[in-house]
Scaffold this motif. Structure first.
Motif, short mmCIF file in Angstrom:
data_model
loop_
_atom_site.label_atom_id
_atom_site.label_comp_id
_atom_site.label_asym_id
_atom_site.label_seq_id
_atom_site.Cartn_x
_atom_site.Cartn_y
_atom_site.Cartn_z
N ILE A 23 0.84 -1.20 0.00
CA ILE A 23 0.00 0.00 0.00
C ILE A 23 0.87 1.25 0.00
O ILE A 23 0.66 2.17 -0.77
N TYR A 24 1.92 1.24 0.87
CA TYR A 24 2.79 2.41 0.92
C TYR A 24 3.53 2.61 -0.39
O TYR A 24 3.94 3.71 -0.73
N GLY A 60 2.13 2.11 -3.21
CA GLY A 60 1.16 2.60 -4.18
C GLY A 60 0.77 1.56 -5.21
O GLY A 60 0.32 1.89 -6.30
N VAL A 61 0.94 0.28 -4.88
CA VAL A 61 0.56 -0.80 -5.80
C VAL A 61 -0.96 -0.89 -5.86
O VAL A 61 -1.64 -0.74 -4.85
N MET A 117 -4.82 -2.29 -6.11
CA MET A 117 -5.46 -3.29 -5.26
C MET A 117 -5.33 -4.68 -5.86
O MET A 117 -5.03 -5.65 -5.17
N ARG A 167 -1.86 -5.93 -5.62
CA ARG A 167 -1.56 -6.22 -4.22
C ARG A 167 -2.03 -7.61 -3.84
O ARG A 167 -1.30 -8.38 -3.23
#
Ligand code: ATP
Ligand code: MG
Lengths: 401, 231
Positions: free
Chosen positions: B111-112, B114-115, B117, B120
């Motif tokens: 998440i940090y 910026g991948v 959803m 991820r």
């Protein structure tokens, strides 16, 4: 790392820490609701008191005098009051009928000896300035007129509640009621003065004071009410009347000149005191709520600091950590604040109904102020550890104990 | 050179009676694709060194170049990017977020980063499968054994596919079978091209590394192949 991610992380964090989130919210809810309810309660009390003192009228002078020859005292006093016309707007005899009063209209009977206090009729006698001197206004029909008094007319003006009880919303104007068997034509109805029914003003039936002969066994009247122009005129008129009456009644006589203004000043004083008290209550309940919020936030500082250390270690930027904690605190305190307002309003309605029989609403200013303060407290204490911990080296934050 | 450290000092309470020289002049070079084991007695300064190499701590004195960049001159934000993209750090004490479940813990660095959803979900699944924990994805750390928590921590470190993996005693809390499994994972990553730096107390684990660095009282006392270290 953008804003929507910060929101996602914050929402996840709130959902993951349900217990703590709920407790924090509860702190905000209780603090806020307490402030709103307490302040609204005190305001309701103030309002009621103010209404009561206002109904007493302003710049009113009550005069009583009696002596060996009451009739001549009355005449002289009345004439003297008329002479003071640069200070006094009006003057009226003010006589209450104390003996049994039976009022009838059709099948409806009101008996002052039978009815309970809230429904007891009260006959008062005065002249065409009675309504002016006693703060009445006419809602329907007309007021007493000079000629009613002069001509010994058997007419009356009904108080609001009296009209309601006798006529049940039908139009009373032109109808004839009987008072102790004597017929009186209703010529007017006064506007409502006293919704709380505290003073009984709405249960009065005003008849010309010249009717004392008919209704009262005695026809000696010696009580007056005068209405002065303003505060200074009131004081001046009292001084003059005092001197005049002293000479008039002589050694053996009795007289009394007073204004309820001083009562009102007392009432204002009381209201001010209560407002100070109210401010104190608001401050205390805000402090209590604030300490609750602070406690919950600070108890978790270690846990939060470690969490921040972990987040930093896996690559979170300082600003995204602060954004997360800010959003978290805003959501929790904002939702808690809204619930707090809802609880505060419901509580205020219940309290208002129960203690004043009034639909009481919290003032928007107090509501907004309390909301802002408690939400700001929550956010401040929620953010403080985040700002501190996010500036540490990750290892230092991870070592937090 | 991937890691180039010169005259590194970490001194706690400098100048006071309680002064501790956790690192006392360490110089070290590590190249791309190496597998290095750091060994030494408890309190010798292994974790201190690793924390500085992982950009989690700053040295009191000394130079540190990572991939040619002078790390000591970087801003807080640039360091966060290095920790996020270049380094997968596996802690001695797991350091999972207790309120989040295994899946969410592994997802966090992504998440940090910026991948998206969708990507991820792929990466998290892949990482959890790699450590054999796909079936425990929805469990919180408190509902897992030490070995399982350690494997979640490994999954979190490898989820971003970092070029460097630093592991501070990743097998310390595990039984020998699970420990062997963890070691296999690290060797697998090494075979795929990652640089691995591993702290261990266990000589048999150190013996699987190409290169061994021994630390004593904050100094490097041996740096060479495993045979020379007497393993
Ligand atoms: N915050 C601190 N303040 C003071 N001294 C510290 C601090 N952190 C570590 N030390 C000291 O630095 C030295 C090195 O600690 P470090 O954690 O690097 O040892 P280690 O080799 O990792 O030991 P272990 O094998 O037990 O993990 C120890 O003597 C320790 O007491
Ligand atoms: Mg250690």
């Amino acid at each position: 790392m953008n804003l929507s991610q910060a929101f996602k992380i914050a929402a996840k964090s709130i959902a993951a820490k349900k217990g703590r989130s709920a407790l924090t919210m509860l702190g905000v809810i209780i603090g806020l609701a307490a402030v709103i309810i307490l302040v609204s309660y005190a305001q309701g009390q103030n309002e009621q008191m103010r209404a009561y003192y206002e109904s007493l009228g302003t710049n009113v002078i009550n005069i009583e005098a009696s002596g060996p020859n009451s009739k001549s005292i009355s005449d002289a006093l009345y004439d003297y009051c008329l002479e003071l016309d640069d200070l006094v707007l009006g003057v009226t005899p003010q006589i209450q009928m104390y003996n049994q009063t039976v009022v009838k209209y059709g099948a409806k009977t009101l008996d002052s000896y039978q009815s309970n206090w809230e429904e007891s009729p009260q006959v008062v006698m005065g002249n065409q300035q009675y309504s002016l001197c006693n703060n009445y206004t006419i809602a329907k029909g007309r007021d007493l007129a000079y000629l009613d008094v002069e001509n010994y007319s058997q007419v009356c003006v009904l108080g609001h509640k009296m009209a309601e009880m006798l006529f049940n919303y039908a139009d009373p104007i032109g109808k004839t009621i009987t008072i102790n068997g004597y017929p009186f034509e209703v010529v007017g109805v006064f506007a409502q003065q006293d919704p709380q029914n505290m003073t009984g003003k709405d249960r009065n039936i005003l008849v010309p004071y010249t009717m004392t002969r008919v209704l009262n066994s005695s026809n000696s009247w010696s009580a007056f009410v005068a209405k002065a122009k303003d505060g200074p005129s009131t004081n001046r008129a009292i001084t003059l009347l005092d001197g005049f009456l002293k000479g008039l009644v002589g050694e053996s006589g009795y007289y009394y000149v007073q204004t309820p203004n001083q009562w009102q000043e007392q009432g204002d004083e009381q209201i001010k005191m209560q407002q100070r008290f109210l401010g104190g209550i608001a401050a205390i309940s805000l402090a209590v709520g604030g300490i609750g919020i602070m406690n919950i936030m600070l108890v978790t500082v270690t846990e939060r600091t470690r969490e921040i250390g972990i987040r930093k270690a896996i690559g979170a930027e300082r600003r995204s950590i602060i954004a997360q904690f800010l959003i978290e605190a805003c959501m929790i305190c904002g939702i808690g604040g809204l619930f707090g307002i809802a609880v505060g309003y419901i509580g205020t309605l219940i309290v208002g109904k129960a203690s004043f029989n009034l639909i009481l609403f919290p003032s928007p200013g107090i509501t907004a102020g309390a909301f802002l303060i408690s939400v700001a407290l929550g956010i401040g204490f929620g953010l403080y550890p985040a700002i501190k911990a996010s500036g540490l080296q990750p290892v230092v934050a991870l070592r937090a104990e | 050179m991937l890691i180039d450290v010169k005259n590194l000092y970490k001194i706690y309470n400098e100048g006071q009676e309680s002064e501790v020289r956790a690192l006392d002049g360490v110089s070290l070079e590590i190249d791309y694709g190496e597998f290095v084991a750091i060994i030494g007695a408890s309190g010798s300064g292994k974790s201190t060194l690793m924390n500085i190499l992982g950009c989690l701590d700053i040295p009191t004195y000394g130079d540190y170049h990572l991939d040619g960049v002078d790390v000591t001159a970087l801003s807080d934000r640039q360091l966060a990017h290095i920790r996020n993209k270049k380094i997968g750090f596996i802690f001695q004490g797991f350091n999972l977020i207790p309120a989040l479940n295994a899946w969410e813990n592994v997802e966090l660095p992504l998440i940090y980063q910026g991948v998206s959803m969708f990507r991820r979900a792929e990466r998290v699944e892949e990482a959890l499968e790699r450590v054999n924990l796909a079936d425990r994805a929805r469990h919180k750390p408190t509902e897992m054994s030490g070995g399982q928590q350690q494997r979640v921590a490994i999954a979190r470190a490898i989820a971003t596919h970092p070029p460097i993996i630093m592991a501070d005693e990743p097998t310390g809390a595990l039984d020998s079978r699970t420990g062997k499994h963890v070691l296999e994972i690290l060797h697998g990553l090494h075979d795929e091209g990652s640089t691995i730096i591993l702290i261990t107390h266990d000589n048999s684990i150190a013996a699987t590394a190409q290169r061994v660095v021994r630390i004593s009282d904050g100094r490097i006392v041996y740096d060479g192949d495993r045979e020379g270290a007497g393993l």
